[in-house]
Design a protein around this motif. Structure first.
Motif, PDB file in Angstrom:
ATOM      1  N   LYS A  13     -11.378  76.470  46.751  1.00  0.00           N
ATOM      2  CA  LYS A  13      -9.979  76.530  46.362  1.00  0.00           C
ATOM      3  C   LYS A  13      -9.831  76.388  44.858  1.00  0.00           C
ATOM      4  O   LYS A  13     -10.579  75.642  44.205  1.00  0.00           O
ATOM      5  CB  LYS A  13      -9.193  75.414  47.066  1.00  0.00           C
ATOM      6  CG  LYS A  13      -9.046  75.625  48.557  1.00  0.00           C
ATOM      7  CD  LYS A  13      -8.154  74.550  49.147  1.00  0.00           C
ATOM      8  CE  LYS A  13      -7.934  74.795  50.631  1.00  0.00           C
ATOM      9  NZ  LYS A  13      -7.044  73.761  51.228  1.00  0.00           N
ATOM     10  N   ARG A  18      -3.951  78.690  42.477  1.00  0.00           N
ATOM     11  CA  ARG A  18      -3.828  80.140  42.404  1.00  0.00           C
ATOM     12  C   ARG A  18      -4.649  80.786  43.514  1.00  0.00           C
ATOM     13  O   ARG A  18      -5.730  80.329  43.846  1.00  0.00           O
ATOM     14  CB  ARG A  18      -4.310  80.645  41.039  1.00  0.00           C
ATOM     15  CG  ARG A  18      -3.444  80.173  39.878  1.00  0.00           C
ATOM     16  CD  ARG A  18      -4.052  80.542  38.547  1.00  0.00           C
ATOM     17  NE  ARG A  18      -5.343  79.911  38.357  1.00  0.00           N
ATOM     18  CZ  ARG A  18      -6.020  79.940  37.198  1.00  0.00           C
ATOM     19  NH1 ARG A  18      -5.531  80.591  36.161  1.00  0.00           N
ATOM     20  NH2 ARG A  18      -7.184  79.327  37.099  1.00  0.00           N
ATOM     21  N   MET A  19      -4.101  81.894  44.068  1.00  0.00           N
ATOM     22  CA  MET A  19      -4.796  82.624  45.113  1.00  0.00           C
ATOM     23  C   MET A  19      -4.287  84.053  45.124  1.00  0.00           C
ATOM     24  O   MET A  19      -3.183  84.326  44.626  1.00  0.00           O
ATOM     25  CB  MET A  19      -4.591  81.959  46.483  1.00  0.00           C
ATOM     26  CG  MET A  19      -3.159  81.900  46.947  1.00  0.00           C
ATOM     27  SD  MET A  19      -2.976  81.110  48.583  1.00  0.00           S
ATOM     28  CE  MET A  19      -3.470  79.437  48.208  1.00  0.00           C
ATOM     29  N   LEU A  21      -2.682  87.689  46.511  1.00  0.00           N
ATOM     30  CA  LEU A  21      -1.466  87.935  47.275  1.00  0.00           C
ATOM     31  C   LEU A  21      -1.730  87.863  48.780  1.00  0.00           C
ATOM     32  O   LEU A  21      -0.916  87.330  49.538  1.00  0.00           O
ATOM     33  CB  LEU A  21      -0.889  89.302  46.890  1.00  0.00           C
ATOM     34  CG  LEU A  21       0.372  89.742  47.659  1.00  0.00           C
ATOM     35  CD1 LEU A  21       1.500  88.748  47.442  1.00  0.00           C
ATOM     36  CD2 LEU A  21       0.781  91.147  47.241  1.00  0.00           C
ATOM     37  N   GLU A  23      -3.901  86.081  50.324  1.00  0.00           N
ATOM     38  CA  GLU A  23      -4.037  84.677  50.720  1.00  0.00           C
ATOM     39  C   GLU A  23      -2.666  83.989  50.779  1.00  0.00           C
ATOM     40  O   GLU A  23      -2.414  83.161  51.652  1.00  0.00           O
ATOM     41  CB  GLU A  23      -4.949  83.949  49.730  1.00  0.00           C
ATOM     42  CG  GLU A  23      -6.403  84.391  49.785  1.00  0.00           C
ATOM     43  CD  GLU A  23      -7.052  84.042  51.124  1.00  0.00           C
ATOM     44  OE1 GLU A  23      -6.640  83.025  51.726  1.00  0.00           O
ATOM     45  OE2 GLU A  23      -7.948  84.779  51.559  1.00  0.00           O
ATOM     46  N   HIS A  24      -1.774  84.353  49.857  1.00  0.00           N
ATOM     47  CA  HIS A  24      -0.421  83.802  49.895  1.00  0.00           C
ATOM     48  C   HIS A  24       0.295  84.205  51.184  1.00  0.00           C
ATOM     49  O   HIS A  24       0.952  83.384  51.828  1.00  0.00           O
ATOM     50  CB  HIS A  24       0.378  84.294  48.682  1.00  0.00           C
ATOM     51  CG  HIS A  24       0.177  83.458  47.453  1.00  0.00           C
ATOM     52  ND1 HIS A  24       0.616  82.157  47.357  1.00  0.00           N
ATOM     53  CD2 HIS A  24      -0.417  83.750  46.269  1.00  0.00           C
ATOM     54  CE1 HIS A  24       0.309  81.665  46.160  1.00  0.00           C
ATOM     55  NE2 HIS A  24      -0.320  82.626  45.485  1.00  0.00           N
ATOM     56  N   GLU A  27      -1.190  82.314  54.056  1.00  0.00           N
ATOM     57  CA  GLU A  27      -0.724  80.926  54.026  1.00  0.00           C
ATOM     58  C   GLU A  27       0.722  80.828  54.519  1.00  0.00           C
ATOM     59  O   GLU A  27       1.063  79.916  55.282  1.00  0.00           O
ATOM     60  CB  GLU A  27      -0.820  80.395  52.591  1.00  0.00           C
ATOM     61  CG  GLU A  27      -0.317  78.966  52.401  1.00  0.00           C
ATOM     62  CD  GLU A  27      -1.258  77.922  52.948  1.00  0.00           C
ATOM     63  OE1 GLU A  27      -0.866  76.748  52.988  1.00  0.00           O
ATOM     64  OE2 GLU A  27      -2.389  78.283  53.341  1.00  0.00           O
ATOM     65  N   LEU A  28       1.562  81.785  54.106  1.00  0.00           N
ATOM     66  CA  LEU A  28       2.955  81.791  54.565  1.00  0.00           C
ATOM     67  C   LEU A  28       3.031  81.986  56.073  1.00  0.00           C
ATOM     68  O   LEU A  28       3.824  81.331  56.763  1.00  0.00           O
ATOM     69  CB  LEU A  28       3.721  82.892  53.841  1.00  0.00           C
ATOM     70  CG  LEU A  28       5.192  83.065  54.236  1.00  0.00           C
ATOM     71  CD1 LEU A  28       5.987  81.800  53.951  1.00  0.00           C
ATOM     72  CD2 LEU A  28       5.801  84.264  53.511  1.00  0.00           C
ATOM     73  N   PHE A 118       3.751  74.711  51.156  1.00  0.00           N
ATOM     74  CA  PHE A 118       3.520  76.074  50.683  1.00  0.00           C
ATOM     75  C   PHE A 118       3.745  76.200  49.181  1.00  0.00           C
ATOM     76  O   PHE A 118       3.014  76.906  48.483  1.00  0.00           O
ATOM     77  CB  PHE A 118       4.435  77.042  51.434  1.00  0.00           C
ATOM     78  CG  PHE A 118       4.294  78.470  51.001  1.00  0.00           C
ATOM     79  CD1 PHE A 118       3.168  79.218  51.339  1.00  0.00           C
ATOM     80  CD2 PHE A 118       5.275  79.080  50.235  1.00  0.00           C
ATOM     81  CE1 PHE A 118       3.028  80.535  50.931  1.00  0.00           C
ATOM     82  CE2 PHE A 118       5.151  80.399  49.822  1.00  0.00           C
ATOM     83  CZ  PHE A 118       4.022  81.125  50.172  1.00  0.00           C
ATOM     84  N   ILE A 119       4.766  75.499  48.648  1.00  0.00           N
ATOM     85  CA  ILE A 119       5.077  75.644  47.226  1.00  0.00           C
ATOM     86  C   ILE A 119       4.424  74.571  46.364  1.00  0.00           C
ATOM     87  O   ILE A 119       4.333  74.743  45.146  1.00  0.00           O
ATOM     88  CB  ILE A 119       6.604  75.608  47.001  1.00  0.00           C
ATOM     89  CG1 ILE A 119       7.170  74.237  47.384  1.00  0.00           C
ATOM     90  CG2 ILE A 119       7.280  76.704  47.787  1.00  0.00           C
ATOM     91  CD1 ILE A 119       8.647  74.086  47.093  1.00  0.00           C
ATOM     92  N   GLY A 122       1.538  75.182  43.538  1.00  0.00           N
ATOM     93  CA  GLY A 122       1.900  75.842  42.294  1.00  0.00           C
ATOM     94  C   GLY A 122       2.752  75.001  41.378  1.00  0.00           C
ATOM     95  O   GLY A 122       3.202  75.500  40.337  1.00  0.00           O
TER      96      GLY A 122
END
Length: 309
Positions: A13, A18-19, A21, A23-24, A27-28, A118-119, A122
């Motif tokens: 990680k 940062r990851m 798109l 992966e985002h 994750e979502l 999730f947020i 960042g």
């Protein structure tokens, strides 16, 4: 052995969160699935008590038990209503609607945590601290506003029914009563978040307490107009919403003034903009004699200074 192979193949990680798109999105998706796993079982459970919850929501509505009672109240200048369903599938749809709303409220800690998780990667450390403070103070403020909305409903509904024509009969659907209750609760609860938003803006350096204090006339007028728009037409409902929000606004202004004073004491240049230069200190200071270089004799120095100084 298989677990060790999966761990070895798993990408490390990023410490800054940062990851890619993809992966985002993955994750979502995982966060949404976890939130649904909490909402769906609670919704199924709420279906069994939806009738009691519906009775609680519609309790502020004054009901007519007979036509004679409705006529007697009308002669006294008061009004009552009949609670109805429209359509064959309306009762079942109402049950589902009440169960869904109940499940969303009951599962709020789970889906709020999933949203936060999730947020959070960042965010910076101070942003995480502010976010946690927002949840800690925002929840009691919202619940306070919701409680006030519940208190307002029994006083506001008779005022609204009082506008009925003399020969008319009031038929109120269950869906309409639920929608009015939810909208009023949301309006009161979200309005109580105003001071919290102002405090966060002040902590972030966006606005100052002095500027907030200068807005007080416009803010009081805006709060009054907003209260008149979202509440029923009676003055009591408007005052119940406007007075606490105005008091919270001045409380947030006082907090911002104290925070600005603390910030000014710790950093004299905190009030300056990013492109504004600070004042120069032109106070002269005495010039001290320079230290002697190793091997230099005192004869080469005059009044404590050598040729270079």
């Amino acid at each position: 052995m298989l677990k060790s192979a999966r761990t070895a193949n798993k990408a490390p990680k990023d410490p800054e969160g940062r990851m890619p798109l993809v992966e985002h999105l993955r994750e979502l998706r995982n966060r949404l699935v976890k939130a649904l796993l909490a909402i769906v079982p609670l919704m199924i459970i709420a279906l069994f008590v939806a009738k009691d919850i519906g009775d609680f929501i519609t309790d502020p509505l004054p009901l007519c038990t007979s036509d004679a009672e409705a006529r007697a109240l009308a002669e006294q200048g008061e009004r009552c209503a009949r609670l109805t369903h429209q359509g064959l599938t309306s009762p079942f749809g109402t049950y589902v609607k009440i169960a869904l709303i109940t499940a969303l409220v009951a599962a709020a800690p789970v889906w709020l945590y999933q949203m936060w998780a999730f947020i959070a990667p960042g965010l910076h450390r101070h942003e995480k601290k502010y976010a946690m403070s927002t949840v800690a103070f925002g929840t009691p403020l919202f619940l306070t506003g919701a409680a006030l909305a519940r208190w307002v409903l029994p006083h506001a509904i008779p005022v609204l029914l009082g506008f009925s024509l003399d020969d008319s009969e009031n038929l109120v659907t269950v869906d309409d009563m639920i929608d009015v209750s939810i909208k009023l609760v949301l309006a009161f609860g979200l309005a109580f978040q105003l001071p919290l938003v102002l405090v966060l803006l002040n902590l972030g350096g966006v606005i100052t307490g002095k500027r907030m204090l200068g807005w007080w006339r416009g803010m009081v007028l805006g709060i009054s107009i907003f209260s008149a728009m979202v509440t029923p037409t009676d003055p009591l409902s408007m005052l119940v919403l406007a007075v606490p929000i105005t008091a919270l606004y001045f409380g947030a202004t006082g907090f911002a003034l104290l925070n600005d004073r603390r910030r000014q004491a710790s950093d004299p240049d905190a009030h300056l903009a990013d492109d504004e230069a600070s004042e120069l200190d032109l106070t002269p200071e005495p010039v001290r004699a320079s230290p002697r270089v190793p091997g230099q004799s005192d004869a080469a120095r005059h009044d404590g200074f050598d040729d270079a100084t």
